[in-house]
Enzyme design. Structure first.
Site, PDB file in Angstrom:
ATOM      1  N   ARG A 128       0.807  -1.226   0.000  1.00 23.67           N
ATOM      2  CA  ARG A 128       0.000   0.000   0.000  1.00 23.67           C
ATOM      3  C   ARG A 128       0.836   1.271   0.000  1.00 23.67           C
ATOM      4  O   ARG A 128       0.316   2.356  -0.254  1.00 23.67           O
ATOM      5  CB  ARG A 128      -1.000  -0.051   1.160  1.00 23.67           C
ATOM      6  CG  ARG A 128      -2.126  -1.063   0.891  1.00 23.67           C
ATOM      7  CD  ARG A 128      -3.086  -1.170   2.049  1.00 23.67           C
ATOM      8  NE  ARG A 128      -2.539  -1.826   3.211  1.00 23.67           N
ATOM      9  CZ  ARG A 128      -2.538  -3.155   3.390  1.00 23.67           C
ATOM     10  NH1 ARG A 128      -3.036  -3.954   2.461  1.00 23.67           N
ATOM     11  NH2 ARG A 128      -2.030  -3.684   4.472  1.00 23.67           N
ATOM     12  N   GLU A 150       6.862 -12.773  13.353  1.00 22.75           N
ATOM     13  CA  GLU A 150       6.510 -13.491  14.576  1.00 22.75           C
ATOM     14  C   GLU A 150       7.043 -14.915  14.533  1.00 22.75           C
ATOM     15  O   GLU A 150       7.546 -15.442  15.519  1.00 22.75           O
ATOM     16  CB  GLU A 150       4.996 -13.492  14.761  1.00 22.75           C
ATOM     17  CG  GLU A 150       4.558 -14.106  16.084  1.00 22.75           C
ATOM     18  CD  GLU A 150       3.059 -14.022  16.300  1.00 22.75           C
ATOM     19  OE1 GLU A 150       2.597 -14.479  17.361  1.00 22.75           O
ATOM     20  OE2 GLU A 150       2.339 -13.514  15.402  1.00 22.75           O
TER      21      GLU A 150
END
Length: 211
Positions: free
Chosen positions: A96, A133
């Site tokens: 984006r 993560e």
């Protein structure tokens, strides 16, 4: 969703007077004054619960893009901040950042440099790894897209954990580019992403407690 006009964090004073002066100009604009356009920008962003997986509150900027006034105001605020500040590179983070970066670059007379995920760019690339993560990922740009000594801003729609923006900073600094600032439309403060940016300033328009 809370709106703010700018982050108070400022870079340390540089020995390079010209660069310091330009950075000071950028950081000093409209301090402690909320731009009247920002509430409309904030209200145009939709939050989608449990997307893309349960527990995630997704910040959907497609509704901002559908609102021509809010979209124009978003671009205009960034352009007003960076025009005439010696910025020669607008680096947009996939994906984006590719929406907001090009119109900003055109308006301030800078080149747009896409920073992409692995194996997306066709030419010779330079890459920087960052932690997820579970595992790692990379961000890449074309070799020769920027030159040592250029001044850049890094654009993305949102800062969450900050890993991608931090990798973009490291990648550009490795080739001798000075990062004037990172800029995002939205910040999720609870995830403390700004802490990963080190001394690089962060400018944001909207903060959200939904993460």
């Amino acid at each position: 969703m809370t709106t703010i006009d700018q982050e108070n964090k400022k870079p340390p004073r540089s020995e390079l007077a010209v660069a310091a002066s330009l950075d000071s100009e950028i950081m000093a604009t409209k301090e402690d004054v909320q731009d009247p356009r920002i509430p409309k920008i904030a209200s145009s962003i939709r939050v989608i619960p449990d997307f893309p997986k349960p527990g995630i509150m997704f910040q959907d900027i497609t509704t901002l893009l559908l609102d021509t006034e809010a979209f124009k105001d978003t671009i205009d605020i960034f352009v007003e901040r960076y025009k005439g500040k010696g910025i020669s590179v607008v680096a947009g983070v996939e994906a984006r950042g590719f929406i907001f970066g090009p119109p900003i670059a055109l308006a301030i007379g800078a080149k747009f440099v896409p920073m992409r995920k692995p194996k997306k760019l066709p030419g010779k690339v330079i890459s920087e790894e960052y932690s997820l993560e579970y595992g790692t990922d990379k961000i890449e740009m074309h070799v020769g897209a920027v030159e040592p000594g250029e001044r850049a801003i890094i654009i993305d729609d949102l800062i969450a954990t900050g890993g991608t923006l931090a990798a973009a900073i490291r990648l550009l600094e490795r080739v001798g580019v000075t990062i004037a600032e990172c800029a995002c439309v939205i910040e999720l403060p609870v995830l403390k992403g700004r802490e990963k940016l080190g001394e690089t300033p962060l400018f944001i328009l909207v903060t959200s407690d939904a993460a």
